[in-house]
Motif scaffolding. Structure first.
Motif, PDB file in Angstrom:
ATOM      1  N   SER A   1      -1.989 -11.063  17.416  1.00  0.00           N
ATOM      2  CA  SER A   1      -0.379 -10.890  17.417  1.00  0.00           C
ATOM      3  C   SER A   1       0.384 -11.922  17.267  1.00  0.00           C
ATOM      4  O   SER A   1       1.521 -11.802  16.756  1.00  0.00           O
TER       5      SER A   1
ATOM      6  N   SER B   1       4.643  -2.354  20.926  1.00  0.00           N
ATOM      7  CA  SER B   1       4.266  -3.556  19.862  1.00  0.00           C
ATOM      8  C   SER B   1       5.177  -3.490  18.502  1.00  0.00           C
ATOM      9  O   SER B   1       5.309  -2.032  18.157  1.00  0.00           O
ATOM     10  N   TYR B   2       5.588  -4.533  18.086  1.00  0.00           N
ATOM     11  CA  TYR B   2       6.356  -4.403  17.049  1.00  0.00           C
ATOM     12  C   TYR B   2       5.709  -4.100  15.695  1.00  0.00           C
ATOM     13  O   TYR B   2       6.077  -3.354  14.832  1.00  0.00           O
ATOM     14  N   THR B   3       4.245  -4.401  15.719  1.00  0.00           N
ATOM     15  CA  THR B   3       3.406  -4.204  14.662  1.00  0.00           C
ATOM     16  C   THR B   3       3.043  -2.772  14.670  1.00  0.00           C
ATOM     17  O   THR B   3       2.894  -2.008  13.432  1.00  0.00           O
TER      18      THR B   3
ATOM     19  N   MET C   1       8.037  -9.051   9.299  1.00  0.00           N
ATOM     20  CA  MET C   1       7.724  -7.523   9.067  1.00  0.00           C
ATOM     21  C   MET C   1       8.260  -7.111   7.672  1.00  0.00           C
ATOM     22  O   MET C   1       7.326  -6.260   7.008  1.00  0.00           O
TER      23      MET C   1
ATOM     24  N   PRO D   1      10.434 -12.043  14.009  1.00  0.00           N
ATOM     25  CA  PRO D   1       9.497 -10.951  13.754  1.00  0.00           C
ATOM     26  C   PRO D   1       9.849  -9.870  12.854  1.00  0.00           C
ATOM     27  O   PRO D   1       9.210  -9.417  12.112  1.00  0.00           O
TER      28      PRO D   1
ATOM     29  N   ASP E   1       3.787 -10.722  16.763  1.00  0.00           N
ATOM     30  CA  ASP E   1       4.103  -9.448  17.479  1.00  0.00           C
ATOM     31  C   ASP E   1       4.311 -10.084  19.044  1.00  0.00           C
ATOM     32  O   ASP E   1       3.442 -10.028  19.715  1.00  0.00           O
TER      33      ASP E   1
END
Length: 315
Positions: A273, A80-82, A38, A34, A278
């Motif tokens: 996601s 959330s990563y995003t 990103m 991930p 994500d």
């Protein structure tokens, strides 16, 4: 009843534990990082390492699993990563679309199935029975996403009775929200209603052949009176199990239907996601859906035991 409930509760806990392990480690072994996704392919190693540490991706998988599962038990689904937003908040915002959609579809499937199943059982072997069973076979065979596109073509594009997709929000009124969910709910309800109608017919036919039904007829009840007073209640026992399972299938089925109609529910959140890698959102939302399925089945088992005393006697 208490012993039966404890056994089913233990089975629920074990099922949830196994499901959490399977969900976490299956998603974790999917290729792709991930943090790398990103930052892009030209990222500097120290920048990548810093982001991995910030997201907790530098920990071992076992540590991340323990952190994830303990957080979920405390109501913290992670961040959330995003979007850098708590997953619980994202789920809460989307849940108000997915749950009403599944509930709406369940009501429609019951409205379709019960009259059709009772009608077919009451006319077993006649033309009406054959017509209903043929229609239900067609309903089972048609994929719900294909039927959804057909509904859009007819009722949204040609007749313009409904919108082709999107959701106006519950702030615009209950009618506007239900109107937006009608076509998706019908697409979900058709195959489930067809299955339930067939189950209802089979259960009623089986009950109608029992000795107590012949006794009821011998006491002077007409076939219609015996069906409504005695057969229907006993036939609901297997049907109840299917209804509980159907609600689980409807929740899972919204994943595809929400994509077709561009509904911002949990299903669309999962797709978004996955595309963004994500993983924490994917894991948490899928676990939440699995939790709902298992809890619903647990409730159905308890209801089954309350309706059928023979099940309690065997435990």
């Amino acid at each position: 009843m208490l012993h039966y409930t404890i056994k089913r509760l233990a089975s629920l806990v074990i099922s949830l534990a196994v499901a959490s392990l399977a969900i976490f480690f299956v998603i974790e072994i999917v290729p792709g990082d991930p943090a790398s996704y990103m930052l892009g392919i030209n990222v500097q190693p120290d920048t990548l390492a810093a982001l991995r540490a910030e997201l907790g991706l530098d920990q071992s998988r076992l540590d991340r699993y323990v952190s994830w599962i303990t957080g979920m038990l405390a109501g913290d689904f992670g961040t959330s990563y995003t979007y850098r937003t708590p997953v619980a908040r994202m789920v809460a915002d989307r849940l108000w679309i997915t749950l009403p959609l599944a509930g709406y579809a369940l009501v429609l499937s019951l409205v379709i199935a019960f009259p059709a199943g009772i009608y077919a059982a009451a006319r077993r072997g006649r033309a009406g029975d054959t017509a209903v069973m043929g229609a239900t076979q067609l309903g089972v065979a048609i994929p719900n996403f294909w039927f959804a596109m057909f509904l859009v073509l007819i009722f949204a594009i040609r007749l313009r009775w409904f919108n082709a997709g999107g959701f106006p929000g519950w702030d615009n009124g209950l009618f506007a929200g239900l109107r937006a969910l009608t076509l998706p709910a019908i697409a979900l309800a058709l195959p489930q209603g067809a299955i339930l109608a067939r189950v209802m017919r089979s259960a009623l036919i089986d009950v109608l052949g029992q000795d107590f039904m012949r006794t009821a007829r011998a006491k002077g009840l007409s076939r219609r009176q015996a069906l409504w007073r005695h057969a229907l209640r006993n036939a609901l026992i297997p049907v109840l199990t299917i209804v509980g399972m159907q609600f689980s299938f409807l929740i899972a089925g919204t994943i595809i239907i929400e994509q077709v109609f561009y509904l911002p529910g949990l299903g669309r959140l999962i797709f978004q996601s996955i595309s963004a890698r994500d993983l924490i959102v994917v894991e948490s939302v899928i676990m939440l859906i699995v939790f709902a399925v298992i809890v619903i089945n647990f409730a159905v088992d308890l209801a089954y035991a309350l309706i059928d005393p023979r099940l309690r006697a065997r435990t």
